[in-house]
Design a protein around this motif. Structure first.
Motif, short mmCIF file in Angstrom:
data_model
loop_
_atom_site.label_atom_id
_atom_site.label_comp_id
_atom_site.label_asym_id
_atom_site.label_seq_id
_atom_site.Cartn_x
_atom_site.Cartn_y
_atom_site.Cartn_z
N PHE A 287 0.84 -1.20 0.00
CA PHE A 287 0.00 0.00 0.00
C PHE A 287 0.87 1.25 0.00
N LYS A 288 1.91 1.27 0.83
CA LYS A 288 2.82 2.41 0.88
C LYS A 288 3.47 2.64 -0.48
N GLY A 289 3.83 1.54 -1.16
CA GLY A 289 4.42 1.67 -2.48
C GLY A 289 3.46 2.26 -3.49
N GLU A 290 2.19 1.87 -3.41
CA GLU A 290 1.19 2.37 -4.34
C GLU A 290 0.93 3.86 -4.15
N LEU A 291 1.08 4.34 -2.93
CA LEU A 291 0.84 5.76 -2.65
C LEU A 291 1.76 6.67 -3.46
N HIS A 292 2.92 6.16 -3.85
CA HIS A 292 3.90 6.98 -4.55
C HIS A 292 3.74 6.92 -6.07
N LYS A 293 2.78 6.13 -6.54
CA LYS A 293 2.51 6.12 -7.97
C LYS A 293 1.74 7.39 -8.35
N ARG A 294 2.12 7.99 -9.46
CA ARG A 294 1.50 9.25 -9.87
C ARG A 294 0.25 8.97 -10.70
N ILE A 295 -0.76 8.43 -10.04
CA ILE A 295 -2.03 8.10 -10.69
C ILE A 295 -3.15 8.78 -9.91
N THR A 296 -3.98 9.55 -10.59
CA THR A 296 -5.07 10.26 -9.94
C THR A 296 -6.02 9.27 -9.26
N GLY A 297 -6.34 9.53 -8.01
CA GLY A 297 -7.29 8.70 -7.27
C GLY A 297 -6.72 7.39 -6.76
N ILE A 298 -5.41 7.20 -6.86
CA ILE A 298 -4.81 5.93 -6.46
C ILE A 298 -4.97 5.68 -4.97
N ASP A 299 -5.03 6.75 -4.15
CA ASP A 299 -5.12 6.55 -2.70
C ASP A 299 -6.40 5.82 -2.31
N THR A 300 -7.54 6.19 -2.91
CA THR A 300 -8.81 5.54 -2.58
C THR A 300 -8.82 4.08 -3.00
N ILE A 301 -8.33 3.82 -4.21
CA ILE A 301 -8.29 2.44 -4.72
C ILE A 301 -7.35 1.59 -3.87
N ALA A 302 -6.17 2.13 -3.58
CA ALA A 302 -5.18 1.39 -2.80
C ALA A 302 -5.69 1.12 -1.38
N LEU A 303 -6.39 2.10 -0.80
CA LEU A 303 -6.92 1.94 0.56
C LEU A 303 -7.96 0.83 0.61
N SER A 304 -8.83 0.80 -0.39
CA SER A 304 -9.86 -0.25 -0.44
C SER A 304 -9.21 -1.62 -0.58
N ARG A 305 -8.19 -1.72 -1.42
CA ARG A 305 -7.48 -2.99 -1.61
C ARG A 305 -6.78 -3.41 -0.32
N LEU A 306 -6.19 -2.43 0.39
CA LEU A 306 -5.49 -2.73 1.64
C LEU A 306 -6.46 -3.32 2.66
N PHE A 307 -7.60 -2.67 2.88
CA PHE A 307 -8.50 -3.13 3.93
C PHE A 307 -9.17 -4.45 3.57
N PHE A 308 -9.31 -4.72 2.29
CA PHE A 308 -9.80 -6.05 1.89
C PHE A 308 -8.81 -7.11 2.34
N ARG A 309 -7.51 -6.85 2.13
CA ARG A 309 -6.50 -7.84 2.50
C ARG A 309 -6.35 -7.92 4.03
N LEU A 310 -6.53 -6.81 4.74
CA LEU A 310 -6.45 -6.85 6.20
C LEU A 310 -7.59 -7.63 6.82
N SER A 311 -8.71 -7.71 6.10
CA SER A 311 -9.88 -8.40 6.64
C SER A 311 -9.86 -9.91 6.40
N LEU A 312 -8.90 -10.39 5.61
CA LEU A 312 -8.84 -11.82 5.29
C LEU A 312 -8.38 -12.65 6.49
#
Length: 312
Positions: A287-312
């Motif tokens: 997730f920290k690595g994805e935050l540094h990608k220069r893609i608009t809106g990446i933080d919301t997408i990456a956050l959703s993916r992170l919490f999905f994996r944390l809930s497994l």
């Protein structure tokens, strides 16, 4: 500022890097055209570069604090110290062909690099985040690095040397920085009048976040990651904080906030059982690595993916 202030000896916990730099201070003529300071954020790379440069530029070669060079350096007006600005993560461009803009690579090459220093023996050009040098600009720099004038020296600073192309790295002497141990971290925190937090590990990187925000994030996370409902509430709060952040009114950065959240999450999962939580810790690092990608809106997408994996 006293003559004993702002010395290389101020840098704690970086014995390997200091071995390199103190040798070069004692023999400035051996400084290579390019030094790369690499290692984790918040471990002293930029502070070391400033102290190193001030020492080398000093007329007495001691970082005396009283000569014209030292005074100019401490007033941010030294003509032989060129520091490219960190402009919100923007790529450093090559610059226009006819009239290159200031702090572009063509501006540097044409109007600064090949002219003799104004005040000191050397000129230093510093890129505080060398990973932002654009491809075209990097190509233009290669010849200057290969055939640098005898009085010009480059310092590239980067948190991960893999972000630089091999063509650049192969032309450099790499100076490694490592995470600080807790003893040195506490000494530095005391010196700068800041509070040490265990979740920072061996880095000072999160020290600029407001104290109220640090305390709030710790409160929201500590002992509150047990159930899926806990995680859902935490994700919702993190998402809402982008627009509602009364504790952080000035110079708010959502990216810095997410970095802080990441550090506290890593610490919490490590504290409550490193081996069992290793997949979750790996997910946070990704997730920290994805935050540094220069893609608009990446933080919301990456956050959703992170919490999905944390809930497994």
């Amino acid at each position: 500022m006293s003559s004993s202030a702002f010395q290389l000896d101020d840098i704690l916990g970086q014995e390997v890097a200091m071995t390199f730099l103190k040798r070069y201070v004692s023999k400035p003529e051996t400084i290579p055209p390019l030094l790369i300071f690499h290692g984790p954020d918040g471990t002293g790379k930029e502070s070391a570069s400033e102290r190193f440069i001030k020492n080398v530029l000093c007329f007495e070669e001691t970082s005396c604090g009283v000569c014209a060079s030292c005074k100019a350096f401490m007033h941010n007006s030294h003509p032989d110290y060129i520091r490219f600005p960190e402009d919100s993560g923007k790529i450093i461009p090559i610059g226009s062909e006819d009239n290159p803009e200031e702090f572009t690579i063509r501006w540097l090459i044409r109007s600064r690099l090949n002219y003799r220093p104004h005040l000191s023996r050397f000129r230093f050009i510093v890129f505080p985040d060398a990973s932002l040098i654009g491809n075209e600009a990097e190509t233009a720099l290669l010849k200057s690095l290969e055939e640098a004038p005898p009085f010009s020296r480059f310092i590239f600073i980067v948190n991960n040397i893999d972000k630089l192309k091999e063509t650049i790295v192969s032309r450099a002497i790499c100076v490694p920085f490592q995470y600080l141990n807790q003893s040195d971290l506490k000494k530095i925190q005391t010196n700068i009048g800041s509070t040490a937090h265990p979740f920072q590990g061996g880095s000072l990187v999160s020290s600029e976040c407001p104290t109220e925000v640090i305390e709030l994030v710790q409160e929201k996370i500590k002992d509150r990651l047990e159930t899926q409902l806990d995680l859902l509430k935490l994700e919702s709060w993190i998402l809402s904080y982008k627009d509602e952040h009364p504790e952080w009114k000035d110079n708010f950065s959502y990216k810095e906030f997410l970095e802080l959240v990441s550090l506290v999450l890593i610490y919490e999962y490590t504290r409550t059982g490193y081996e069992n939580n290793l997949p979750k810790i790996e997910a946070i690092f990704e997730f920290k690595g994805e935050l540094h990608k220069r893609i608009t809106g990446i933080d919301t997408i990456a956050l959703s993916r992170l919490f999905f994996r944390l809930s497994l």
